[in-house]
Design an enzyme around this catalytic site. Structure first.
Site, PDB file in Angstrom:
ATOM      1  N   HIS A 161      -2.155  -5.259   1.422  1.00 20.93           N
ATOM      2  CA  HIS A 161      -3.206  -6.290   1.147  1.00 20.93           C
ATOM      3  C   HIS A 161      -2.724  -7.563   0.532  1.00 20.93           C
ATOM      4  O   HIS A 161      -1.863  -7.725  -0.200  1.00 20.93           O
ATOM      5  CB  HIS A 161      -4.067  -5.553  -0.001  1.00 20.93           C
ATOM      6  CG  HIS A 161      -5.073  -6.159  -0.477  1.00 20.93           C
ATOM      7  ND1 HIS A 161      -6.463  -6.234   0.064  1.00 20.93           N
ATOM      8  CD2 HIS A 161      -5.250  -7.039  -1.553  1.00 20.93           C
ATOM      9  CE1 HIS A 161      -7.075  -7.088  -0.378  1.00 20.93           C
ATOM     10  NE2 HIS A 161      -6.469  -7.776  -1.550  1.00 20.93           N
ATOM     11  N   ASN A 172      -1.751  -0.107   7.070  1.00 21.05           N
ATOM     12  CA  ASN A 172      -1.279  -1.454   7.479  1.00 21.05           C
ATOM     13  C   ASN A 172      -0.366  -2.095   6.480  1.00 21.05           C
ATOM     14  O   ASN A 172      -0.265  -3.270   6.223  1.00 21.05           O
ATOM     15  CB  ASN A 172      -2.325  -2.226   8.054  1.00 21.05           C
ATOM     16  CG  ASN A 172      -3.534  -2.487   7.278  1.00 21.05           C
ATOM     17  OD1 ASN A 172      -3.313  -2.029   6.031  1.00 21.05           O
ATOM     18  ND2 ASN A 172      -4.780  -3.074   7.436  1.00 21.05           N
ATOM     19  N   LYS A 183       0.707  -1.169  -0.039  1.00 30.08           N
ATOM     20  CA  LYS A 183      -0.057   0.089   0.020  1.00 30.08           C
ATOM     21  C   LYS A 183       0.922   1.415  -0.019  1.00 30.08           C
ATOM     22  O   LYS A 183       2.153   1.024   0.303  1.00 30.08           O
ATOM     23  CB  LYS A 183      -0.966  -0.046   1.049  1.00 30.08           C
ATOM     24  CG  LYS A 183      -2.032  -1.012   1.175  1.00 30.08           C
ATOM     25  CD  LYS A 183      -2.810  -1.084   2.534  1.00 30.08           C
ATOM     26  CE  LYS A 183      -3.946  -2.262   2.504  1.00 30.08           C
ATOM     27  NZ  LYS A 183      -4.745  -2.015   3.650  1.00 30.08           N
ATOM     28  N   TYR A 196     -12.295  -2.719  -3.546  1.00 32.27           N
ATOM     29  CA  TYR A 196     -12.674  -2.583  -2.376  1.00 32.27           C
ATOM     30  C   TYR A 196     -14.422  -2.656  -2.067  1.00 32.27           C
ATOM     31  O   TYR A 196     -14.838  -2.089  -1.519  1.00 32.27           O
ATOM     32  CB  TYR A 196     -12.213  -1.432  -1.399  1.00 32.27           C
ATOM     33  CG  TYR A 196     -10.733  -1.786  -0.924  1.00 32.27           C
ATOM     34  CD1 TYR A 196     -10.692  -2.777  -0.268  1.00 32.27           C
ATOM     35  CD2 TYR A 196      -9.828  -0.950  -1.081  1.00 32.27           C
ATOM     36  CE1 TYR A 196      -9.255  -3.280   0.213  1.00 32.27           C
ATOM     37  CE2 TYR A 196      -8.518  -1.018  -0.676  1.00 32.27           C
ATOM     38  CZ  TYR A 196      -8.388  -2.278   0.147  1.00 32.27           C
ATOM     39  OH  TYR A 196      -7.142  -2.320   0.831  1.00 32.27           O
ATOM     40  N   PHE A 228     -15.071   3.355   7.138  1.00 29.89           N
ATOM     41  CA  PHE A 228     -13.620   3.845   6.734  1.00 29.89           C
ATOM     42  C   PHE A 228     -13.464   3.689   5.037  1.00 29.89           C
ATOM     43  O   PHE A 228     -12.558   3.920   4.568  1.00 29.89           O
ATOM     44  CB  PHE A 228     -12.854   2.622   7.176  1.00 29.89           C
ATOM     45  CG  PHE A 228     -13.141   1.326   7.057  1.00 29.89           C
ATOM     46  CD1 PHE A 228     -12.695   0.586   5.789  1.00 29.89           C
ATOM     47  CD2 PHE A 228     -14.070   0.501   7.959  1.00 29.89           C
ATOM     48  CE1 PHE A 228     -12.965  -0.829   5.660  1.00 29.89           C
ATOM     49  CE2 PHE A 228     -14.110  -0.845   7.619  1.00 29.89           C
ATOM     50  CZ  PHE A 228     -13.961  -1.446   6.576  1.00 29.89           C
ATOM     51  N   GLU A 277      -9.304  -9.985  -7.890  1.00 30.20           N
ATOM     52  CA  GLU A 277      -8.350  -9.008  -7.686  1.00 30.20           C
ATOM     53  C   GLU A 277      -7.233  -9.030  -8.687  1.00 30.20           C
ATOM     54  O   GLU A 277      -7.060  -8.175  -9.272  1.00 30.20           O
ATOM     55  CB  GLU A 277      -7.829  -9.063  -6.427  1.00 30.20           C
ATOM     56  CG  GLU A 277      -9.055  -8.859  -5.278  1.00 30.20           C
ATOM     57  CD  GLU A 277      -8.586  -9.212  -3.962  1.00 30.20           C
ATOM     58  OE1 GLU A 277      -7.489  -9.435  -3.762  1.00 30.20           O
ATOM     59  OE2 GLU A 277      -9.409  -8.718  -3.103  1.00 30.20           O
TER      60      GLU A 277
END
Ligand code: IDP
Ligand code: MG
Length: 142
Positions: free
Chosen positions: A123, A120, A13, A53, A61, A134
């Protein structure tokens, strides 16, 4: 590829790329024994992120998450190996970096920064169906 070999999508990310942790994250994946089979540097569009997403649309969020993922480049990786989908989720650690186990990517390298979205670092696809969907989004034939 042998029938039992799976592939998963790993994203470093924008926080991971900005903190120069792409190499450290790939090092952990390779040290575990998984194989890098494709890699791409991407400035993701909103459309790609909304599709990626889609399951989180409507959650509090969601908007901060899309804005964060748009905020800088991402490194997308195709990773192969037996049970790699489950195995990379284990390497990554749980979603909240504050409590992710030490020894994991999120537990060792991540922390809470007091933002509306948890930054974080990575992914990883969460199922075979997610991985196929994906990988199709991030490694579409161009
Ligand atoms: P995962 O990345 O561990 O699969 P998901 O539930 O799919 O977690 O959520 C996608 C991303 O949205 C997370 O990695 C994290 O960046 C962010 N996120 C998820 N839940 C929360 C939350 O409760 N607060 C803030 N950010 C969250
Ligand atoms: Mg997820």
């Amino acid at each position: 590829m042998a029938e039992s070999v799976e592939e998963t999508l790993v994203l470093v990310k924008p926080d991971g790329v900005a903190r120069n942790l792409t190499g450290e994250i790939l090092r952990r994946i390779e040290a575990k024994g998984y194989a890098l089979t494709d890699i791409r540097w991407v400035q993701a569009s909103r459309s790609l992120l909304e599709q990626h997403y889609a399951e989180h649309q409507g959650k509090p969020f969601f908007e901060p998450l899309v804005e964060f993922m748009e905020s800088g480049p991402i490194v997308a990786m195709r990773i192969a190996g037996e049970r790699v989908i489950e195995g990379f989720r284990s390497l990554a650690g749980t979603t909240d970096p504050t409590t992710a186990a030490p020894g994991t990517i999120r537990g060792d390298l991540g922390r809470d920064w007091g933002l509306r979205v948890q930054q974080n670092l990575v992914h990883g696809s969460d199922s075979a169906a997610s991985a196929e969907r994906e990988l199709g989004l991030w490694f579409a034939r161009r």
